[in-house]
Design a protein around this motif. Structure first.
Motif, PDB file in Angstrom:
ATOM      1  N   TYR A 179       0.857  -1.183   0.000  1.00 19.21           N
ATOM      2  CA  TYR A 179       0.000   0.000   0.000  1.00 19.21           C
ATOM      3  C   TYR A 179       0.893   1.233   0.000  1.00 19.21           C
ATOM      4  N   ILE A 180       0.839   1.983  -1.074  1.00 28.34           N
ATOM      5  CA  ILE A 180       1.711   3.149  -1.234  1.00 28.34           C
ATOM      6  C   ILE A 180       0.949   4.405  -0.827  1.00 28.34           C
ATOM      7  N   ARG A 181       1.157   4.856   0.396  1.00 32.70           N
ATOM      8  CA  ARG A 181       0.499   6.091   0.837  1.00 32.70           C
ATOM      9  C   ARG A 181       1.226   7.320   0.315  1.00 32.70           C
ATOM     10  N   ASP A 182       2.533   7.221   0.190  1.00 37.56           N
ATOM     11  CA  ASP A 182       3.365   8.358  -0.212  1.00 37.56           C
ATOM     12  C   ASP A 182       4.394   7.853  -1.213  1.00 37.56           C
ATOM     13  N   ILE A 183       4.442   8.468  -2.384  1.00 39.35           N
ATOM     14  CA  ILE A 183       5.321   7.974  -3.443  1.00 39.35           C
ATOM     15  C   ILE A 183       6.795   8.035  -3.043  1.00 39.35           C
ATOM     16  N   SER A 184       7.137   8.872  -2.063  1.00 40.20           N
ATOM     17  CA  SER A 184       8.535   8.963  -1.630  1.00 40.20           C
ATOM     18  C   SER A 184       9.002   7.652  -0.987  1.00 40.20           C
ATOM     19  N   ASN A 185       8.051   6.819  -0.507  1.00 41.07           N
ATOM     20  CA  ASN A 185       8.400   5.526   0.095  1.00 41.07           C
ATOM     21  C   ASN A 185       8.289   4.370  -0.890  1.00 41.07           C
ATOM     22  N   PHE A 186       7.991   4.689  -2.137  1.00 40.32           N
ATOM     23  CA  PHE A 186       7.683   3.658  -3.118  1.00 40.32           C
ATOM     24  C   PHE A 186       8.826   2.666  -3.300  1.00 40.32           C
ATOM     25  N   SER A 187      10.048   3.167  -3.514  1.00 42.13           N
ATOM     26  CA  SER A 187      11.180   2.289  -3.797  1.00 42.13           C
ATOM     27  C   SER A 187      11.469   1.348  -2.629  1.00 42.13           C
ATOM     28  N   ARG A 188      11.324   1.849  -1.405  1.00 39.36           N
ATOM     29  CA  ARG A 188      11.609   1.023  -0.231  1.00 39.36           C
ATOM     30  C   ARG A 188      10.612  -0.126  -0.119  1.00 39.36           C
TER      31      ARG A 188
END
Length: 599
Positions: free
Chosen positions: A576-585
């Motif tokens: 679940y991607i709430r914020d694209i800044s955490n996408f890669s992790r």
């Protein structure tokens, strides 16, 4: 469904062009390309002027006022026992006054369209207007005629005073002031005892979302909207704000037109027309007729037996002609690219981070390891075991992992429900594709949506394409429905044809499979593809691929309330991607787990 007529058909070569034209008006007027609007083609067929002016007003309302706050006020007022029909009619009159002159002054060309719309409404609805209740019907007629006569329409004193109250909306400086005018007008002409019996405007606005959520809104909604009743009702009321026309008249005219033209299911001749329409609006197919027939034979079985597959590289790559749909696709591509530049730093950081994670894992996988074996190079120090131990591992062998034995498919939901987050979904797919290209892992990227009985698979890049092909992902366009099970089954089939041992499928979706198909002649009329029926089918296809050795990850790109559906489809393997800044992790963690797996 299809209607035989000389020029007008229910779904014809112009349908998307009409919808896109109205949406383009809304976006141009508002300056907000994230606004979503359900276009009613029946309204367009009733009156071109009314439909186009409605689109303009929706854009203007979003530009000058907070339409969501206005819609929420209407819902809260209904919750406090206001009459929905009367409140909506009052709000529509006030909104027209609040934005009508503003948009005409800003864009003079709108005035003639506005005039035509008012004339059509009066001509088509005059006899029905008193049905609103005597005062509301007469008030609407008085306002429309006054606008058409440049403010010179005479009415009796009592009606003039009420009309003047509506005209106060012309000077509403903000949304709260416009709400106060609507509220005051409703309390004056519809329910003078409302404040005494149900509360003041301040008390209405103080109603909490918790209170609204607990209320049963089903009586106000169609059956298919029951599941998210409050949200659906708020959206329904918000969309009604700009209407000046009577929807009951539109529905009756549509019903008469359908009866006149004897709507039937599609014939074989009409199916040919459908294929031409899909080709015109989604681009030419890259398969030969024989290849296309073979894929349909293999994939479109059981509950998908009345469906068809259409493989394309998109209207921008291979158009039939430059039509409205082509221009619409250009606009959305530019919007995707604009968002990429706006979030350039975040996107680059995600690509670099995901690339680094993958590269480190692949380097470790490529390292040579020495293991004991019953063959290979002899180890003198272990010779003492001969005759003394049953273990015969007297040799050493070098094992080198094959870090290149992986292939990835990325499948993107391109249905209309993704429109509001279209740019972010495109960026997610682009981040994955760039990182995979950086470490030389073969991968394919496709999107899917369903129109009529065609599930359209839009290929952005093939497995072994150069890295430059990743830019095609910005051609991602959303529209129509989504038959997730068929799309996943088809993508999985292509993946299984690859020779790599480890196969990974990443699905970017909102967890809401939905498709109501048009049946072919003599079809067995399968159930509409929605709800549990669609969820179970999609989950079955995911499990089937996993049983065949494909690792399937669901990347959730939807609303939090739909998370439970995503879990049913993908089990524990979803992100679940709430914020694209955490996408890669988040995605990197899953990919590394698959790369590290020795299964």
């Amino acid at each position: 469904m299809y209607m035989k007529d000389e020029k007008i058909v229910e779904i014809d070569d112009y349908r998307l062009e009409l919808e896109n034209r109205i949406r383009n008006l809304l976006w141009t007027i508002s300056g907000d390309y994230t606004l979503n609007m359900k276009v009613d083609v029946s309204l367009y067929l009733r009156s071109k002027a009314i439909a186009l002016y409605d689109g303009i007003k929706q854009g203007a309302l979003a530009k000058y006022y907070d339409r969501n706050l206005l819609g929420l006020y209407l819902v809260k007022k209904v919750f406090c026992q206001a009459g929905e029909g009367e409140l909506t009619a009052v709000a529509q009159l006030c909104v027209e006054e609040a934005i009508g002159d503003k948009i005409c002054q800003e864009r003079p060309g709108v005035r003639e369209m506005q005039k035509e719309a008012f004339e059509d409404i009066l001509d088509q609805e005059f006899e029905q207007m008193p049905a609103y209740g005597d005062i509301l019907g007469r008030l609407k007629i008085a306002i429309l005629r006054d606008r058409l006569q440049n403010g010179n329409h005479y009415v009796e004193e009592r009606l003039r005073k009420i009309r003047d109250m509506v005209y106060k909306a012309r000077t509403a400086a903000d949304t709260i002031e416009l709400i106060r005018i609507i509220d005051s007008l409703y309390n004056t002409i519809i329910d003078p005892d409302f404040e005494k019996d149900h509360g003041t405007l301040e008390q209405v606005m103080a109603v909490t979302m918790e209170e609204l959520t607990e209320y049963d809104w089903e009586d106000f909604l169609t059956e298919e909207l029951y599941e998210e009743a409050l949200e659906s009702y708020i959206e329904q009321m918000t969309n009604k704000i700009t209407d000046m026309e009577d929807t009951a008249v539109t529905e009756e005219m549509e019903k008469q037109r359908q009866t006149k033209h004897k709507i039937t299911i599609l014939t074989e001749e009409e199916l040919e027309k459908a294929y031409t329409y899909v080709e015109l609006n989604f681009g030419k197919t890259y398969l030969t007729p024989a290849e296309e027939k073979r894929m349909n034979y293999l994939m479109c079985r059981e509950l998908h037996r009345d469906c068809s597959l259409y493989f394309t590289e998109g209207i921008l790559k291979n158009p039939v002609k430059r039509n409205y749909q082509y221009e619409y696709a250009v606009r959305l591509k530019n919007k995707n690219i604009w968002l990429y530049h706006d979030k350039h730093r975040i996107v680059k950081q995600n690509i670099a981070s995901l690339t680094d994670l993958l590269r480190k894992t692949l380097v470790l996988k490529s390292e040579t390891q020495e293991v004991l074996s019953d063959r290979g190079t002899i180890i003198p120090s272990r010779l003492w075991r001969v005759g003394r131990s049953s273990e015969a591992n007297l040799f050493k062998r070098e094992l080198k992992s094959d870090a290149s034995d992986f292939v990835v498919d990325v499948l993107i939901d391109a249905s209309g429900s993704q429109m509001s987050r279209q740019g972010d979904v495109a960026l997610q797919a682009y981040i994955i594709s760039e990182a995979l290209s950086n470490v030389n892992l073969p991968h394919r990227v496709m999107s899917f949506c369903t129109f009529w009985d065609y599930t359209i698979l839009h290929r952005f890049r093939e497995y072994d394409d150069p890295q430059s092909a990743n830019e095609n992902i910005f051609n991602y366009v959303t529209s129509s429905n989504n038959r997730d099970g068929l799309a996943i089954k088809t993508a999985g089939y292509g993946l299984l044809q690859r020779s790599e041992e480890k196969k990974i499928l990443i699905v970017l979706s909102d967890g809401k499979p939905y498709d109501v198909i048009v049946n072919r002649p003599h079809a067995k009329n399968p159930e509409p593809y929605m709800g549990k029926y669609a969820i179970n089918d999609t989950a079955t296809e995911v499990r089937h691929l996993r049983n065949l050795g494909v690792s399937v990850l669901g990347v959730f790109a939807g609303e939090e309330k739909d998370l439970s559906t995503e879990k049913k489809i993908f089990g524990k393997d979803f992100a679940y991607i709430r914020d694209i800044s955490n996408f890669s992790r988040i995605v990197g963690r899953y990919l590394i787990k698959q790369l590290d797996s020795d299964e």
